[in-house]
Scaffold this active site. Structure first.
Site, PDB file in Angstrom:
ATOM      1  N   GLU A  41       0.823  -1.205   0.151  1.00  0.00           N
ATOM      2  CA  GLU A  41      -0.035  -0.086   0.039  1.00  0.00           C
ATOM      3  C   GLU A  41       0.761   1.449  -0.042  1.00  0.00           C
ATOM      4  OE1 GLU A  41      -3.064   0.257  -0.674  1.00  0.00           O
ATOM      5  OE2 GLU A  41      -3.601  -1.738  -0.631  1.00  0.00           O
ATOM      6  N   TYR A 122      -6.242   6.559   4.357  1.00  0.00           N
ATOM      7  CA  TYR A 122      -6.307   5.534   3.055  1.00  0.00           C
ATOM      8  C   TYR A 122      -5.533   4.273   3.884  1.00  0.00           C
ATOM      9  CZ  TYR A 122      -5.688   2.534  -0.361  1.00  0.00           C
ATOM     10  OH  TYR A 122      -5.492   1.397  -1.188  1.00  0.00           O
ATOM     11  N   ASP A 140      -9.099   5.398  -1.770  1.00  0.00           N
ATOM     12  CA  ASP A 140      -8.066   5.746  -2.796  1.00  0.00           C
ATOM     13  C   ASP A 140      -8.666   6.301  -3.855  1.00  0.00           C
ATOM     14  OD1 ASP A 140      -9.090   3.641  -4.249  1.00  0.00           O
ATOM     15  OD2 ASP A 140      -6.751   2.826  -4.500  1.00  0.00           O
TER      16      ASP A 140
END
Ligand code: SF4
Length: 350
Positions: A41, A122, A140
């Site tokens: 991520e 996020y 996102d």
């Protein structure tokens, strides 16, 4: 409500999920390693899947656990990160790994993840959903677009994020929040694309308000960006005896701690100075590079010096043989500057 929208989306995801190296197959019962999810991520922020994948493999190969990463030297982590850009991410990654290693366990909730250096809303939500099956919304850019269209929300981003999150939250299925999050990401990447969304092929098209209203392509609305200011800098390509001078950027600040061509500060006005003795100096063009908050115009001068020196001002200088420059871990800005020089150097080899 957790009902038909989640069912339709997950049914599609079960067949169409992108096979990504950091993913578990859809519907699986085992949870992925949170460290591996976190690494992916962080790398995927501002970076495409294609670019991030080999970096992710290399990081995990070299530092297979968060404890191993915590014990790494910052210079080594930055070297492996070279080319991904936004180096604060790499430094935060290391800082967070050390926090986790010191605590002895990986934080397992969105709230606890938010406490880690560099972990924003996020990333915390994505790790919590994917690795720990927490019911939450990971918003996102892809998911923002899908949600704005699904609920026909025309409030401009980024201010609309809270509205989008609240609209999606009731649809997160308690049994599969991680798959739901990844399904929304995949839908945004492959079906609900920024231009020409494939609404006819969309598994949740029947529930989509923008499709019904004909507004899909106009969404999401984004607040106008302020023009980025321009800064100017000068980098010196100083070579002597088939070796080139490199320095390290100051630890604090942009590209902190990274190897770099020596040069001036970056300022509002163009600058040209050479605080060393030179045999000759040749202007070698300019690299334009976008940082988040400004655009940098980095002019490059080729410089021949009569002898090697060990410092420029208060910065120690390393002389790197030209053949080893590719392994120096230069960040993209300086790699582009080097490519410019080497691509244009045939006519003036000292
Ligand atoms: Fe996006 Fe079209 Fe699907 Fe709506 S129907 S979510 S606009 S692809």
């Amino acid at each position: 409500m957790a009902g038909s929208l989640a069912d339709d989306l997950l049914h599609w995801y079960d067949q169409a999920a992108r096979a990504l190296p950091w993913r578990q197959p859809p519907g699986g019962t085992s949870r992925p390693d949170p460290y591996a999810v976190w690494l992916a991520e962080v790398m995927l922020q501002q970076t495409t899947v294609m670019t991030a994948a080999p970096y992710w493999q290399r990081f995990l190969g070299r530092w297979p656990t968060v404890g191993a990463l915590a014990g790494a030297e910052e210079a080594e982590v930055l070297r492996e990160w070279a080319g991904l850009g936004y180096y604060a991410r790499a430094r935060n990654l290391l800082a967070a790994a050390r926090v986790i290693a010191a605590a002895g366990r990986f934080p397992d909730s969105e709230q606890a993840l938010r406490e880690l250096p560099g972990v924003g809303p996020y990333t915390a939500a994505a790790i919590a959903a994917i690795a720990f099956n927490e019911v939450t919304v990971a918003l996102d850019g892809n998911v923002e677009r899908v949600a704005a269209r699904l609920f026909d929300i025309s409030d401009p981003l980024p201010g609309a994020r809270r509205t989008l999150r609240e609209a999606l939250y009731p649809h997160v299925p308690p049994g599969r929040p991680g798959d739901f999050a990844q399904a929304l990401m995949d839908l945004g990447a492959t079906v609900c694309t920024p231009r020409a969304p494939r609404c006819r092929a969309c598994p949740i098209g029947s529930a989509c308000a923008a499709r019904a209203a004909g507004t899909a392509e106009a969404l999401p609305v984004k607040a106008p960006r302020r023009a980025r200011p321009v800064r100017h800098g000068l980098a010196w390509w100083i070579d002597h005896g088939a070796a080139v001078a490199l320095v390290r950027r100051p630890a604090n600040g942009l590209l902190g701690g990274m190897p770099a061509l020596p040069g001036t500060e970056w300022r509002a006005e163009p600058i040209r100075q050479h605080p060393f003795e030179a045999r000759w100096i040749q202007e070698a063009g300019t690299v334009v590079h976008g940082f988040t908050h400004f655009e940098l115009r980095l002019a490059i001068d080729r410089v021949q010096v009569p002898e090697r020196f060990s410092r420029i001002g208060d910065q120690p200088v390393s002389w790197i043989p030209l053949g080893r420059l590719a392994d120096a871990g230069l960040p993209t800005l300086y790699a582009r500057a080097v490519a410019r020089i080497l691509g244009a150097s045939e006519d003036r080899t000292p």
